[in-house]
Design an enzyme around this catalytic site. Structure first.
Site, PDB file in Angstrom:
ATOM      1  N   HIS A 121      14.553  -6.320 -65.549  1.00 11.37           N
ATOM      2  CA  HIS A 121      14.925  -6.700 -66.908  1.00 11.37           C
ATOM      3  C   HIS A 121      14.661  -5.578 -67.915  1.00 11.37           C
ATOM      4  O   HIS A 121      13.828  -4.699 -67.674  1.00 11.37           O
ATOM      5  CB  HIS A 121      14.195  -7.976 -67.310  1.00 11.37           C
ATOM      6  CG  HIS A 121      14.681  -9.181 -66.563  1.00 11.37           C
ATOM      7  ND1 HIS A 121      14.224 -10.440 -66.807  1.00 11.37           N
ATOM      8  CD2 HIS A 121      15.617  -9.312 -65.576  1.00 11.37           C
ATOM      9  CE1 HIS A 121      14.845 -11.305 -66.010  1.00 11.37           C
ATOM     10  NE2 HIS A 121      15.683 -10.630 -65.253  1.00 11.37           N
ATOM     11  N   GLU A 137      13.131  -5.547 -70.768  1.00  5.27           N
ATOM     12  CA  GLU A 137      11.742  -5.478 -71.234  1.00  5.27           C
ATOM     13  C   GLU A 137      10.874  -4.770 -70.200  1.00  5.27           C
ATOM     14  O   GLU A 137      10.031  -3.934 -70.546  1.00  5.27           O
ATOM     15  CB  GLU A 137      11.169  -6.891 -71.455  1.00  5.27           C
ATOM     16  CG  GLU A 137      11.971  -7.778 -72.368  1.00  5.27           C
ATOM     17  CD  GLU A 137      12.934  -8.707 -71.637  1.00  5.27           C
ATOM     18  OE1 GLU A 137      12.952  -9.908 -71.956  1.00  5.27           O
ATOM     19  OE2 GLU A 137      13.678  -8.219 -70.751  1.00  5.27           O
ATOM     20  N   CYS A 169      12.030 -13.970 -70.152  1.00  3.29           N
ATOM     21  CA  CYS A 169      11.772 -14.930 -69.077  1.00  3.29           C
ATOM     22  C   CYS A 169      10.262 -14.995 -68.817  1.00  3.29           C
ATOM     23  O   CYS A 169       9.484 -14.199 -69.359  1.00  3.29           O
ATOM     24  CB  CYS A 169      12.532 -14.523 -67.813  1.00  3.29           C
ATOM     25  SG  CYS A 169      11.860 -13.069 -66.962  1.00  3.29           S
ATOM     26  N   CYS A 209       8.868 -11.666 -67.595  1.00  8.92           N
ATOM     27  CA  CYS A 209       8.770 -10.656 -68.655  1.00  8.92           C
ATOM     28  C   CYS A 209       7.651 -10.981 -69.634  1.00  8.92           C
ATOM     29  O   CYS A 209       6.985 -10.078 -70.136  1.00  8.92           O
ATOM     30  CB  CYS A 209      10.106 -10.504 -69.382  1.00  8.92           C
ATOM     31  SG  CYS A 209      11.343  -9.656 -68.373  1.00  8.92           S
TER      32      CYS A 209
END
Length: 161
Positions: free
Chosen positions: A78, A80, A116, A119
């Site tokens: 992801h 992040e 999420c 993350c």
């Protein structure tokens, strides 16, 4: 008219998401501390692996996995996570993470975008203080990372968002 600082950094995160290789949603992240960009990241497969856009499909979409669930089936690292990986922890303690997501092929911002559960854990341990999420070209939501700690959604057993 001069753009405010939050939208300035969100605009940069939106440019970063143009590198995304996800077939479902493109995200771009920028970590800023003391008005200086520390790191950027976008979502895509780990280095050397085929990206979803190379394969022509998203496994989570192919399996009809709802948004916010079963991220172990996602090929992507992801945005992040990639931004955090690119920085030294000492440099991002008390920083702000700017995050923009768009639905691939729709030129539409991801509604109610939020990191999420995976993350959130990265963000907490990285020492990031605040997240700014783009809702529209001018509007955004600010979230204090402390809220991820005090309102621990991993204890609720509820999936998605």
């Amino acid at each position: 008219m001069r753009v405010d600082k939050n939208n300035y950094y969100l605009d940069i995160a939106e440019s970063v998401l143009e590198r995304s290789t996800c077939a479902r949603r493109a995200f771009g992240a920028v970590i800023v501390k003391n008005d200086e960009i520390i790191a950027t990241g976008y979502n895509g497969a780990p280095r050397g692996r085929k990206n979803c856009d190379d394969l022509g499909y998203c496994m989570r979409e192919k399996l009809n996995i709802p948004r916010g669930e079963r991220y172990e089936m996602c090929r992507s690292v992801h945005a992040e996570q990639n931004a955090i990986i690119s920085a030294a922890r000492k440099d991002i303690i008390d920083s702000t993470l700017y995050l923009v997501g768009k639905e691939v092929g729709k030129n539409k911002y991801v509604e109610n975008a939020m990191p999420c559960m995976f993350c959130k854990r990265f963000i907490i341990n990285a020492g990031i203080k605040k997240i700014v999420l783009r809702n529209t070209k001018e509007e955004y939501t600010e979230v204090l990372v402390e809220d991820f700690i005090t309102n621990d959604d991993s204890l609720e057993g509820v999936f998605g968002y």
